[in-house]
Design a protein around this motif. Structure first.
Motif, PDB file in Angstrom:
ATOM      1  N   PRO A 150       1.015  -1.409  -0.042  1.00 40.02           N
ATOM      2  CA  PRO A 150       0.159  -0.414  -0.160  1.00 40.02           C
ATOM      3  C   PRO A 150       0.943   1.459  -0.243  1.00 40.02           C
ATOM      4  CG  PRO A 150      -0.784  -0.566   1.238  1.00 40.02           C
ATOM      5  CD  PRO A 150       0.233  -2.290   0.908  1.00 40.02           C
ATOM      6  N   PHE A 151       2.151   1.213   0.716  1.00 42.70           N
ATOM      7  CA  PHE A 151       3.343   2.229   0.194  1.00 42.70           C
ATOM      8  C   PHE A 151       3.464   2.397  -0.712  1.00 42.70           C
ATOM      9  CE2 PHE A 151       2.535   1.619   4.942  1.00 42.70           C
ATOM     10  CZ  PHE A 151       2.360   2.098   5.613  1.00 42.70           C
ATOM     11  N   TYR A 152       3.874   1.534  -1.527  1.00 43.05           N
ATOM     12  CA  TYR A 152       4.536   0.960  -2.937  1.00 43.05           C
ATOM     13  C   TYR A 152       3.660   2.136  -3.991  1.00 43.05           C
ATOM     14  CZ  TYR A 152       8.427  -1.395  -0.722  1.00 43.05           C
ATOM     15  OH  TYR A 152       9.487  -2.329   0.330  1.00 43.05           O
ATOM     16  N   ALA A 153       2.260   1.698  -3.099  1.00 45.15           N
ATOM     17  CA  ALA A 153       1.263   2.015  -4.649  1.00 45.15           C
ATOM     18  C   ALA A 153       1.086   3.507  -4.000  1.00 45.15           C
ATOM     19  CB  ALA A 153       0.086   1.354  -4.166  1.00 45.15           C
ATOM     20  N   MET A 154       1.671   4.582  -3.870  1.00 51.41           N
ATOM     21  CA  MET A 154       2.010   5.929  -3.877  1.00 51.41           C
ATOM     22  C   MET A 154       2.814   6.312  -4.607  1.00 51.41           C
ATOM     23  SD  MET A 154       1.343   6.903   0.125  1.00 51.41           S
ATOM     24  CE  MET A 154       1.022   5.599   1.945  1.00 51.41           C
ATOM     25  N   ALA A 155       4.024   5.462  -5.028  1.00 52.89           N
ATOM     26  CA  ALA A 155       4.784   6.073  -6.460  1.00 52.89           C
ATOM     27  C   ALA A 155       4.095   6.493  -7.582  1.00 52.89           C
ATOM     28  CB  ALA A 155       5.190   4.893  -6.252  1.00 52.89           C
ATOM     29  N   PRO A 156       4.353   7.325  -8.428  1.00 51.99           N
ATOM     30  CA  PRO A 156       3.363   7.779  -8.981  1.00 51.99           C
ATOM     31  C   PRO A 156       4.127   6.824 -10.478  1.00 51.99           C
ATOM     32  CG  PRO A 156       5.214   9.404  -9.601  1.00 51.99           C
ATOM     33  CD  PRO A 156       4.659   8.281  -7.799  1.00 51.99           C
ATOM     34  N   ILE A 157       4.601   5.660 -10.494  1.00 51.71           N
ATOM     35  CA  ILE A 157       4.807   5.044 -11.377  1.00 51.71           C
ATOM     36  C   ILE A 157       5.166   3.505 -10.944  1.00 51.71           C
ATOM     37  CG2 ILE A 157       6.142   4.400 -13.617  1.00 51.71           C
ATOM     38  CD1 ILE A 157       6.479   7.608 -13.926  1.00 51.71           C
ATOM     39  N   ARG A 158       4.190   2.337 -11.338  1.00 47.54           N
ATOM     40  CA  ARG A 158       4.128   1.167 -11.297  1.00 47.54           C
ATOM     41  C   ARG A 158       5.276   0.426 -12.306  1.00 47.54           C
ATOM     42  NH1 ARG A 158      -0.439  -2.407  -8.607  1.00 47.54           N
ATOM     43  NH2 ARG A 158       0.806  -4.364  -8.861  1.00 47.54           N
ATOM     44  N   VAL A 159       5.634  -0.643 -12.551  1.00 47.29           N
ATOM     45  CA  VAL A 159       6.547  -0.922 -13.286  1.00 47.29           C
ATOM     46  C   VAL A 159       6.608  -2.496 -13.008  1.00 47.29           C
ATOM     47  CG1 VAL A 159       8.345  -2.119 -14.573  1.00 47.29           C
ATOM     48  CG2 VAL A 159       7.427   0.100 -14.727  1.00 47.29           C
ATOM     49  N   GLN A 160       5.819  -3.724 -13.153  1.00 46.26           N
ATOM     50  CA  GLN A 160       6.188  -4.951 -12.686  1.00 46.26           C
ATOM     51  C   GLN A 160       7.549  -5.722 -13.119  1.00 46.26           C
ATOM     52  OE1 GLN A 160       2.898  -5.972 -11.773  1.00 46.26           O
ATOM     53  NE2 GLN A 160       3.694  -7.282 -11.031  1.00 46.26           N
TER      54      GLN A 160
END
Length: 179
Positions: A150-160
């Motif tokens: 849930p904290f990492y999800a605050m990053a504006p960019i998410r890459v698998q």
């Protein structure tokens, strides 16, 4: 492979900070991303070890996690100085409120997201991680993911980050930041 949220991101020269769980490939991907962008690469954990004159495991053992997190915040604060670079952070850095605020204000955060099974497979190769000592990596990483994602999800960019060559992840980041 790639999920964007918020608005489309055009890289503006701010430092690019990679966040995510241990084993997501932040250091390896970070080095390759920096090469592609012709930028310096900095590993925040290595900088912390240099500043402290001891390994992260030794800092944890001798002074505890709170002491380590304080030093980590100060080092990251020094690294996100507005000059273009790629920074890999330790898995717990972005979870700390002050450190996360610094990164979100001063840099572009990219979450390298990976399944715990993939992470466990990667981290089993090295026994240098204080949080995994004497534990089943997949169980521990699944628990950490539940707390930290849930904290990492605050990053504006998410890459698998998948079980594929790291260049696939690098290219996904380049596409995400439109560099």
């Amino acid at each position: 492979m790639l999920q964007m949220h918020h608005s489309e991101h055009h890289w503006n020269g701010k430092p690019i900070v990679l966040v995510g769980l241990m084993g997501a490939g932040k250091t390896t991907v970070g080095r390759r991303l920096a090469q592609k962008l012709n930028l310096p690469f900095v590993d925040a954990d290595a900088e912390i070890e240099t500043a402290a004159g001891m390994t992260i495991s030794d800092i944890f053992d001798r002074y505890g996690e709170a002491y380590f997190r304080d030093g980590e915040r100060r080092v990251i604060g020094r690294l996100v100085d507005g000059t273009p670079k790629v920074i890999a952070t330790g898995g717990g850095a972005f979870i700390q409120d002050q450190t996360r605020e610094l990164i979100l204000e001063q840099a572009i955060a990219v979450w390298l997201d990976a399944e715990p099974a993939i992470l466990a497979d990667r981290v089993r190769r090295r026994d240098t991680r204080p949080l995994l000592r004497g534990k089943d990596p997949e169980v521990t990483l699944t628990e950490l993911a539940a707390i930290r994602n849930p904290f990492y999800a605050m990053a504006p960019i998410r890459v698998q980050s998948v079980a594929a060559p790291h260049d696939a992840t690098v290219n996904a980041i380049l596409k995400a930041i439109e560099a």
